[in-house]
Scaffold this motif. Sequence first.
Motif, PDB file in Angstrom:
ATOM      1  N   ALA A  27       0.903  -1.177   0.013  1.00 11.39           N
ATOM      2  CA  ALA A  27       0.117  -0.014  -0.231  1.00 11.39           C
ATOM      3  C   ALA A  27       0.830   1.366  -0.076  1.00 11.39           C
ATOM      4  CB  ALA A  27      -0.935  -0.154   1.268  1.00 11.39           C
ATOM      5  N   GLN A  28       2.023   1.426   0.800  1.00 16.10           N
ATOM      6  CA  GLN A  28       2.756   2.269   0.884  1.00 16.10           C
ATOM      7  C   GLN A  28       3.442   2.616  -0.597  1.00 16.10           C
ATOM      8  OE1 GLN A  28       4.896   1.553   4.736  1.00 16.10           O
ATOM      9  NE2 GLN A  28       4.819   3.658   4.780  1.00 16.10           N
ATOM     10  N   VAL A  29       3.793   1.639  -1.155  1.00 11.76           N
ATOM     11  CA  VAL A  29       4.590   1.679  -2.682  1.00 11.76           C
ATOM     12  C   VAL A  29       3.640   2.291  -3.398  1.00 11.76           C
ATOM     13  CG1 VAL A  29       4.554  -0.421  -3.532  1.00 11.76           C
ATOM     14  CG2 VAL A  29       6.594   0.984  -3.929  1.00 11.76           C
ATOM     15  N   ALA A  30       2.458   1.789  -3.371  1.00 17.49           N
ATOM     16  CA  ALA A  30       1.210   2.309  -4.203  1.00 17.49           C
ATOM     17  C   ALA A  30       0.957   3.820  -4.308  1.00 17.49           C
ATOM     18  CB  ALA A  30       0.178   1.379  -3.866  1.00 17.49           C
ATOM     19  N   ILE A  31       1.664   4.487  -3.242  1.00 16.95           N
ATOM     20  CA  ILE A  31       1.401   6.012  -3.413  1.00 16.95           C
ATOM     21  C   ILE A  31       2.218   6.660  -4.238  1.00 16.95           C
ATOM     22  CG2 ILE A  31       1.769   7.821  -1.962  1.00 16.95           C
ATOM     23  CD1 ILE A  31       0.822   6.496   0.446  1.00 16.95           C
ATOM     24  N   MET A  32       3.713   5.927  -4.405  1.00 17.73           N
ATOM     25  CA  MET A  32       4.574   6.307  -5.208  1.00 17.73           C
ATOM     26  C   MET A  32       4.016   6.024  -6.932  1.00 17.73           C
ATOM     27  SD  MET A  32       8.403   6.191  -5.332  1.00 17.73           S
ATOM     28  CE  MET A  32       8.766   7.205  -3.899  1.00 17.73           C
ATOM     29  N   THR A  33       3.568   4.700  -6.880  1.00 17.32           N
ATOM     30  CA  THR A  33       3.299   3.857  -7.937  1.00 17.32           C
ATOM     31  C   THR A  33       2.157   5.089  -8.861  1.00 17.32           C
ATOM     32  OG1 THR A  33       3.832   1.911  -7.437  1.00 17.32           O
ATOM     33  CG2 THR A  33       2.411   1.766  -8.936  1.00 17.32           C
ATOM     34  N   THR A  34       1.253   5.255  -8.134  1.00 22.54           N
ATOM     35  CA  THR A  34       0.080   6.170  -8.553  1.00 22.54           C
ATOM     36  C   THR A  34       0.527   7.357  -9.220  1.00 22.54           C
ATOM     37  OG1 THR A  34      -1.434   5.462  -6.681  1.00 22.54           O
ATOM     38  CG2 THR A  34      -2.144   7.251  -7.912  1.00 22.54           C
ATOM     39  N   ASP A  35       1.582   7.984  -8.404  1.00 18.77           N
ATOM     40  CA  ASP A  35       2.376   9.087  -9.071  1.00 18.77           C
ATOM     41  C   ASP A  35       2.849   8.662 -10.506  1.00 18.77           C
ATOM     42  OD1 ASP A  35       1.492  10.680  -7.166  1.00 18.77           O
ATOM     43  OD2 ASP A  35       3.392  10.733  -5.907  1.00 18.77           O
ATOM     44  N   VAL A  36       3.630   7.649 -10.427  1.00 19.03           N
ATOM     45  CA  VAL A  36       4.293   7.326 -11.760  1.00 19.03           C
ATOM     46  C   VAL A  36       3.360   6.985 -12.661  1.00 19.03           C
ATOM     47  CG1 VAL A  36       5.787   5.585 -12.599  1.00 19.03           C
ATOM     48  CG2 VAL A  36       6.538   6.326 -10.555  1.00 19.03           C
ATOM     49  N   VAL A  37       2.266   6.096 -12.415  1.00 22.11           N
ATOM     50  CA  VAL A  37       1.152   6.194 -13.527  1.00 22.11           C
ATOM     51  C   VAL A  37       0.610   7.184 -14.209  1.00 22.11           C
ATOM     52  CG1 VAL A  37      -0.955   4.839 -13.784  1.00 22.11           C
ATOM     53  CG2 VAL A  37       0.951   3.654 -12.488  1.00 22.11           C
ATOM     54  N   MET A  38       0.334   8.190 -13.344  1.00 27.66           N
ATOM     55  CA  MET A  38      -0.631   9.223 -13.492  1.00 27.66           C
ATOM     56  C   MET A  38       0.253  10.380 -14.349  1.00 27.66           C
ATOM     57  SD  MET A  38      -3.272  10.348 -10.804  1.00 27.66           S
ATOM     58  CE  MET A  38      -4.789   8.918 -10.407  1.00 27.66           C
ATOM     59  N   LEU A  39       1.549  10.405 -13.806  1.00 27.68           N
ATOM     60  CA  LEU A  39       2.443  11.080 -14.762  1.00 27.68           C
ATOM     61  C   LEU A  39       2.978  10.485 -15.921  1.00 27.68           C
ATOM     62  CD1 LEU A  39       4.929  12.318 -11.441  1.00 27.68           C
ATOM     63  CD2 LEU A  39       3.176  13.554 -12.980  1.00 27.68           C
ATOM     64  N   ASP A 179      -4.216  13.068  -6.307  1.00 29.87           N
ATOM     65  CA  ASP A 179      -3.368  13.177  -7.817  1.00 29.87           C
ATOM     66  C   ASP A 179      -4.417  13.437  -8.684  1.00 29.87           C
ATOM     67  OD1 ASP A 179      -0.792  12.678  -7.458  1.00 29.87           O
ATOM     68  OD2 ASP A 179      -0.985  10.519  -7.173  1.00 29.87           O
ATOM     69  N   TRP A 180      -5.397  12.756  -8.910  1.00 23.13           N
ATOM     70  CA  TRP A 180      -6.270  12.878  -9.947  1.00 23.13           C
ATOM     71  C   TRP A 180      -6.814  14.276 -10.063  1.00 23.13           C
ATOM     72  CZ3 TRP A 180     -11.662  13.517 -10.315  1.00 23.13           C
ATOM     73  CH2 TRP A 180     -12.409  13.502 -11.572  1.00 23.13           C
ATOM     74  N   THR A 181      -7.052  15.011  -8.785  1.00 25.74           N
ATOM     75  CA  THR A 181      -7.538  16.315  -8.799  1.00 25.74           C
ATOM     76  C   THR A 181      -6.504  17.377  -9.128  1.00 25.74           C
ATOM     77  OG1 THR A 181      -9.287  15.607  -7.051  1.00 25.74           O
ATOM     78  CG2 THR A 181      -8.716  18.077  -7.095  1.00 25.74           C
ATOM     79  N   LEU A 182      -5.171  17.277  -8.564  1.00 28.88           N
ATOM     80  CA  LEU A 182      -4.296  18.252  -8.890  1.00 28.88           C
ATOM     81  C   LEU A 182      -3.294  18.141  -9.941  1.00 28.88           C
ATOM     82  CD1 LEU A 182      -2.965  18.839  -5.073  1.00 28.88           C
ATOM     83  CD2 LEU A 182      -4.987  19.913  -6.330  1.00 28.88           C
ATOM     84  N   ILE A 183      -3.185  17.045 -10.447  1.00 27.13           N
ATOM     85  CA  ILE A 183      -2.435  16.825 -11.619  1.00 27.13           C
ATOM     86  C   ILE A 183      -2.989  17.170 -12.889  1.00 27.13           C
ATOM     87  CG2 ILE A 183      -1.134  15.091 -13.099  1.00 27.13           C
ATOM     88  CD1 ILE A 183      -0.712  13.253 -10.602  1.00 27.13           C
ATOM     89  N   PHE A 184      -4.563  16.850 -12.906  1.00 26.03           N
ATOM     90  CA  PHE A 184      -5.019  17.077 -14.166  1.00 26.03           C
ATOM     91  C   PHE A 184      -6.145  18.233 -13.871  1.00 26.03           C
ATOM     92  CE2 PHE A 184      -4.202  12.543 -14.108  1.00 26.03           C
ATOM     93  CZ  PHE A 184      -3.214  12.626 -15.408  1.00 26.03           C
ATOM     94  N   GLY A 185      -6.302  18.599 -13.145  1.00 23.76           N
ATOM     95  CA  GLY A 185      -7.013  19.749 -12.734  1.00 23.76           C
ATOM     96  C   GLY A 185      -8.451  19.637 -12.650  1.00 23.76           C
ATOM     97  N   HIS A 186      -8.980  18.639 -11.875  1.00 25.64           N
ATOM     98  CA  HIS A 186     -10.576  18.267 -11.808  1.00 25.64           C
ATOM     99  C   HIS A 186     -11.223  19.227 -10.644  1.00 25.64           C
ATOM    100  CE1 HIS A 186     -10.494  15.217 -14.984  1.00 25.64           C
ATOM    101  NE2 HIS A 186      -8.996  14.907 -14.320  1.00 25.64           N
TER     102      HIS A 186
END
Length: 456
Positions: A27-39, A179-186
């Motif tokens: 779960a902890q590494v999933a935080i960074m993985t989420t960033d990698v996927v969305m970026l 991430d979804w809100t701030l990276i893409f501006g939702h």
Amino acid sequence: MPSTRRGRWRYTRPCDWRGPIALTNLAQVAIMTTDVVMLGWLGPESLAAATLGSNLMFPLMVAGFGLGMATAPMMAHAIGRRRHVVKEVRRTVRQGGWLTLLYCLVVWWILWHTETILLSIGQDAALAHAAGIYLRAMQWGVLPAVGYVILRSFVSAFERPASALWVSGLAVGFNFIVDWTLIFGHWGMPALGLTGAGIASSLANAFQLLALFGFILWDRRFRRYRLLGRWWRNDWPRAAELLRIAFPISGAMLLECSVINVVAFSIGLFGATALAAHAIAIQVASVTFMVPLGLGQAASVRVGLAAGRGDAAGVARAGWTAIALGIAFMSMMAVVLIGFPMSIIAGFLDLLNADAAAVVPLAVELLAIAAVFQMADGAQVVGAGVLRGLKETRIHFVAAVVGYWVLGLPLGMGLAFGANLGARGLWWGLAIGVIAVSAILLWRWRDRARMVPVVA
């Protein structure tokens, strides 16, 4: 239940709680993985910049994790002895917190100058600038991330890691939404790109720390330890012991992550495409690594509890069981990496994008190399954990020096630049280093498992 009516802690079977610790790491590494996927959805350039920044920040963060991980065997030995448990545990947590704060002051200063550091080692100016922006938002998550490791060690020492699992799971969802809100501006927010990803990770780490601490204050069994009690008091002998255990742990983890850091920066010299392929492969390897890391953390506590009781058979049983489970899991992961590379890569890149498609062939090759050293990676991280349970941490540092810096990195550099294998050569060097470290640690554990543990 982990306690009796008299308030004494009894010992559950290892299988009752190793799973939650491993899942918490995922779960902890999933935080960074989420960033990698969305970026990655933003494009290979954003992914490459985030990779450069992460490869500077992550070694410093995991070196701090060494402080948190060092508290686990100290607490476990105290619980195993069953003498002055409340006072001993509270003092260990308190000193870990103070040392973490002092460490993070240094880390924040370093990360604030990320762009300057990356430019000084020859990285692309545009990527260095973007990475600096990313880390100036992300660096504030280091303190809560390390503090969370200390609190995880606390609940795990009492064989109740499920609370940390729930908190980490909620943090993953929290990070995804932010991430979804701030990276893409939702939802009316501006599209902040890399800055948004950094802010989201910092907030997610703060969420984990506050949520787990709130649970500790709420739970009646943990509340009696009064972790905030007399927080201003120094305990220099305990701080010195904590540093004695933590320095080799942090040093070994720093050496390992620094090798990956150097590899990433070296691959950056081959261009953004090679760096993006490396980012995918190293992130996948990091995810698989989390399960044996959790097994090693659980075994560290189990070995520490047995050592505190003077139970030699319990020490050996807990250690060998964890090592076998770690190797078995990583064997399965090796099959997945070799058999389903395209399915893995599709989770990181839009394969219909022409720029992204150029990354795929190299990413497939790097995943195959990662599969080669999966079993050794599982053995070395669990081996380090079981030795840590005996408060033996210096051998891990020695193994990291020999495996990564004497063997792995020089061979990788030779293959990459001398034999013109590029990123592939550097990854073969990583594989050789991991195998060497695992061999050294397993050799040492074999000798220690035959010995009667000394009651600290």
